[in-house]
Design a protein around this motif. Structure first.
Motif, PDB file in Angstrom:
ATOM      1  N   GLU A   1       0.843  -1.411  -0.059  1.00 20.76           N
ATOM      2  CA  GLU A   1       0.003  -0.069   0.057  1.00 20.76           C
ATOM      3  C   GLU A   1       1.011   1.406   0.037  1.00 20.76           C
ATOM      4  N   ALA A   2       2.297   1.330   0.644  1.00 19.86           N
ATOM      5  CA  ALA A   2       2.743   2.217   0.734  1.00 19.86           C
ATOM      6  C   ALA A   2       3.609   2.681  -0.498  1.00 19.86           C
ATOM      7  N   ALA A   3       3.890   1.678  -1.341  1.00 20.65           N
ATOM      8  CA  ALA A   3       4.295   1.719  -2.816  1.00 20.65           C
ATOM      9  C   ALA A   3       3.435   2.413  -3.671  1.00 20.65           C
ATOM     10  N   ASN A   4       2.011   1.756  -3.475  1.00 26.68           N
ATOM     11  CA  ASN A   4       1.075   2.620  -4.168  1.00 26.68           C
ATOM     12  C   ASN A   4       0.620   3.888  -3.771  1.00 26.68           C
ATOM     13  N   ASN A   5       0.702   4.292  -2.751  1.00 28.85           N
ATOM     14  CA  ASN A   5       0.276   5.553  -2.299  1.00 28.85           C
ATOM     15  C   ASN A   5       1.455   6.491  -2.231  1.00 28.85           C
ATOM     16  N   TYR A   6       2.573   6.205  -1.964  1.00 30.42           N
ATOM     17  CA  TYR A   6       3.592   7.137  -1.805  1.00 30.42           C
ATOM     18  C   TYR A   6       3.717   8.192  -2.650  1.00 30.42           C
ATOM     19  N   ASN A   7       3.789   9.500  -2.652  1.00 33.63           N
ATOM     20  CA  ASN A   7       3.726  10.476  -3.526  1.00 33.63           C
ATOM     21  C   ASN A   7       4.923  11.496  -2.857  1.00 33.63           C
ATOM     22  N   GLU A   8       5.851  11.639  -3.786  1.00 32.72           N
ATOM     23  CA  GLU A   8       7.207  12.387  -3.269  1.00 32.72           C
ATOM     24  C   GLU A   8       6.625  13.820  -2.800  1.00 32.72           C
ATOM     25  N   ASN A   9       5.821  14.328  -3.680  1.00 28.06           N
ATOM     26  CA  ASN A   9       5.411  15.683  -3.308  1.00 28.06           C
ATOM     27  C   ASN A   9       4.552  15.863  -1.979  1.00 28.06           C
ATOM     28  N   ASN A  10       3.996  14.793  -1.611  1.00 27.36           N
ATOM     29  CA  ASN A  10       3.015  14.926  -0.326  1.00 27.36           C
ATOM     30  C   ASN A  10       3.656  14.149   0.823  1.00 27.36           C
ATOM     31  N   HIS A  11       4.470  13.265   0.511  1.00 30.27           N
ATOM     32  CA  HIS A  11       4.875  12.486   1.793  1.00 30.27           C
ATOM     33  C   HIS A  11       6.451  12.394   1.922  1.00 30.27           C
ATOM     34  N   SER A  12       7.231  13.061   1.369  1.00 30.98           N
ATOM     35  CA  SER A  12       8.822  12.866   1.526  1.00 30.98           C
ATOM     36  C   SER A  12       9.065  13.943   2.500  1.00 30.98           C
ATOM     37  N   TYR A  13       8.054  14.919   3.005  1.00 31.03           N
ATOM     38  CA  TYR A  13       8.541  15.836   4.089  1.00 31.03           C
ATOM     39  C   TYR A  13       6.906  15.782   4.720  1.00 31.03           C
ATOM     40  N   TRP A  14       6.968  16.105   6.038  1.00 29.06           N
ATOM     41  CA  TRP A  14       5.680  16.534   6.740  1.00 29.06           C
ATOM     42  C   TRP A  14       5.163  17.666   6.238  1.00 29.06           C
ATOM     43  N   PRO A  15       3.989  17.937   5.918  1.00 30.28           N
ATOM     44  CA  PRO A  15       3.281  18.997   5.346  1.00 30.28           C
ATOM     45  C   PRO A  15       3.243  20.130   6.564  1.00 30.28           C
ATOM     46  N   ILE A  16       3.177  21.527   6.079  1.00 30.51           N
ATOM     47  CA  ILE A  16       2.692  22.235   7.080  1.00 30.51           C
ATOM     48  C   ILE A  16       1.337  22.008   7.848  1.00 30.51           C
TER      49      ILE A  16
END
Length: 603
Positions: free
Chosen positions: A573-588
């Motif tokens: 699921e992580a492989a499918n859901n991971y998006n670099e723009n959304n998940h490589s850093y914690w969001p504000i």
């Protein structure tokens, strides 16, 4: 303000709550108490947010619901309203707010003291406050919004001043590096602090943080300069036993560079999770459920279990040769004609010293768990094949609940940075991330120092080794091969679940997060039952045979059985859901967006 325990003696300090600002910040003692509140902010569990930071990496599986889980961090489905980024952001800025008070007050009082000794002590307080502020900003920069966060370098006097716009990644880094450089010039070394100041941030710790910062930028040459200084200039050394870094044994030891202190002197007037609490709550988070009394909110990923399980021993090291009872096929002791237990002498350890200090496996015959055999000491059910020992009280009690029946309570200090991490990062710098073969021999030296401490087989050839009498794999390594070893073997085995998101930040800086999830997700595993001796009934010498179902792991090779479906597709699921723009850093965090009307103003 609340007081932080740098060492156990600090736990008895008076809490300066309810003292007015007008009557405070008058003396050197006020500055010291204020600094104590900054250290106290570091104790807030959300500063490191250990379980969530590791559940979003490749290293763990969330504790409940296998083969399905709803854990947003593991699934990579979190957003800016998730608790982890909101709480971590808040905890870091609380520490910054407190540090700014101490920094401002110290500047105001410098030059007003009656003697040089007080002036010197005030400078030491200022250096610590700036080092800690730099640390909080380093964590914000490496953790949130591609490094673009809010800089607050003053004490707000009204509500509107709390609202400041985002600064660029470069400005934030420049800001915390200035704090670190000031601290490096003015902090004491570990030896220069008094005995009752154990746990305060040191010159060596700041050098390590500067090295980490440059390493995270990919600046291997500058990072190596600081790491080499940590290794050569500050009298750190590896502990003889790796387990000394994970329990209450040998706290503030020779390997520790940055450590958060806790004590079993639990304050019953406070909630277990309050930052002013003197004990740590992580024991329940990591400990197995059931009789050990934990929550097991995360446990080792299946690939990590196998990595630990298969770590090759150095059989030239006497620590790997043990004497233990001979067991039959049912896991029961074999008896001789006189009814005495037959002992097998000079047999290899079940697992490496590093494995046994880091995780609990059901068939670890050489390391007890909660004063029982490992199989007796935890459930190992529902597809749970291993548990963490780190952060738990497995070595000093028969149950976490016997220390505190209802609330988490542990005196295990959190080692944030230790020398083994520095050795491995320095080795990476020497080979420039796998691109420079000229540094391989020197890099192997530091990797093998870490391995030899745990009596595991060394890397490379004996002829080129610092330790020619130890067992080696006798392989000639290229820089890229050695880098792969660091990425996929050495750093995960040595540093699992430690520090501030070490594994996730490593994967991100190497640019392999999604790739890693994809690689793991296609792995399949075979399970086996494990026979063991149950806890003997009262009055009986031996227990009956029991079974831990599906507790042992092997990787499926297409012929060695039927894949155990509960372990299939881990991190798929992580492989499918991971998006670099959304998940490589914690969001504000949504809380900051809602509260701060100036967030997106031009600075």
């Amino acid at each position: 303000m609340t007081c932080f325990a740098c060492s156990d003696s600090f736990l008895e300090e008076k809490n300066p709550n309810n003292i007015s600002t007008d009557s405070f910040w008058k003396t050197i003692g006020d500055l010291d108490n204020g600094l104590t509140s900054v250290y106290n902010a570091l104790k807030n569990g959300s500063v490191l947010r250990t379980s969530d930071e590791y559940n979003r990496s490749d290293m763990t599986y969330p504790g409940f619901g296998r083969p399905s889980t709803t854990n947003d961090y593991y699934l990579q489905t979190f957003n800016n309203s998730a608790d982890a980024p909101n709480s971590k952001w808040s905890a870091l800025y609380e520490g910054i707010f407190r540090a700014n008070q101490v920094i401002e007050a110290t500047h105001n009082l410098m030059g007003t003291f009656q003697n040089a000794e007080s002036e010197e002590y005030a400078l030491k307080i200022l250096a610590q406050a700036r080092a800690l502020r730099g640390l909080f900003y380093f964590y914000l920069h490496s953790g949130f919004n591609n490094g673009s966060v809010v800089i607050i370098d003053f004490v707000p006097e009204n509500e509107s001043e709390f609202y400041q716009p985002l600064s660029s990644e470069d400005k934030v880094q420049e800001f915390y590096l200035e704090d670190f450089e000031f601290a490096l010039d003015n902090l004491p070394t570990k030896e220069e602090y008094e005995d009752n100041e154990l746990g305060r941030i040191t010159k060596g710790a700041v050098a390590a943080l500067l090295g980490k910062s440059y390493l995270y930028d990919g600046d291997y040459e500058r990072a190596a300069t600081y790491f080499k200084s940590v290794i050569e200039d500050y009298n750190y050394s590896l502990t003889p036993e790796i387990g000394s870094n994970f329990t209450t044994k040998d706290e503030f030891n020779e390997e520790s560079i940055l450590e958060i202190a806790y004590s079993l002197k639990y304050n019953s007037e406070l909630n277990a999770f309050e930052e002013a609490q003197t004990s740590s709550p992580l024991n329940f988070t990591f400990a197995p459920a059931g009789t050990p009394g934990g929550y097991r909110s995360l446990y080792p990923a299946t690939w990590l279990n196998l990595l630990y399980r298969n770590e090759p021993l150095d059989m030239s090291d006497s620590r790997n040769v043990v004497t233990r009872p001979r067991l039959d096929a049912n896991g029961l002791p074999v008896l001789d004609v006189n009814g005495d237990v037959v002992m097998d002498e000079n047999v290899p350890r079940s697992f490496s010293l590093r494995t046994s200090a880091s995780i609990a496996l059901p068939d670890d015959l050489d390391t007890p768990l909660y004063q029982l055999s490992s199989a007796q000491g935890a459930q190992y059910n529902n597809g749970e094949h291993s548990y963490w020992r780190k952060y738990t009280n497995w070595d000093i009690t028969d149950s976490e609940r016997n220390i505190s029946s209802t609330t988490p309570r542990s005196g295990v200090n959190i080692r944030v940075i230790r020398l083994a991490d520095i050795y491995l990062m320095y080795a990476e710098c020497l080979i420039k991330g796998g691109t420079d073969g000229s540094g391989v021999t020197e890099a192997l030296k530091y990797i093998n120092r870490v391995r030899r401490r745990s009596a595991v087989q060394l890397l490379g050839t004996t002829s080129s080794s610092e330790y020619p009498l130890n067992d080696h794999d006798n392989k000639v390594y290229t820089a890229s091969e050695l880098m792969e070893h660091l990425m996929y073997v050495e750093r995960p085995l040595e540093l699992s679940a430690e520090g501030n998101a070490i594994r996730f930040l490593d994967l991100r800086r190497w640019g392999i997060i999604k790739q890693r999830f994809e690689e793991i997700s296609i792995k399949r595993y075979v399970s086996e039952n494990y026979k063991y001796e149950k806890i003997p009934e009262t009055g009986k010498e031996f227990g009956e045979s029991g079974t831990k179902f599906d507790a042992l792991i092997m990787e499926y090779d297409g012929t060695n059985g039927t894949p155990f479906t509960k372990w299939d597709n881990e991190h798929a699921e992580a492989a499918n859901n991971y998006n670099e723009n959304n998940h490589s850093y914690w969001p504000i965090p949504s809380s900051e967006i809602t509260a701060n009307p100036r967030l997106y103003d031009t600075p």
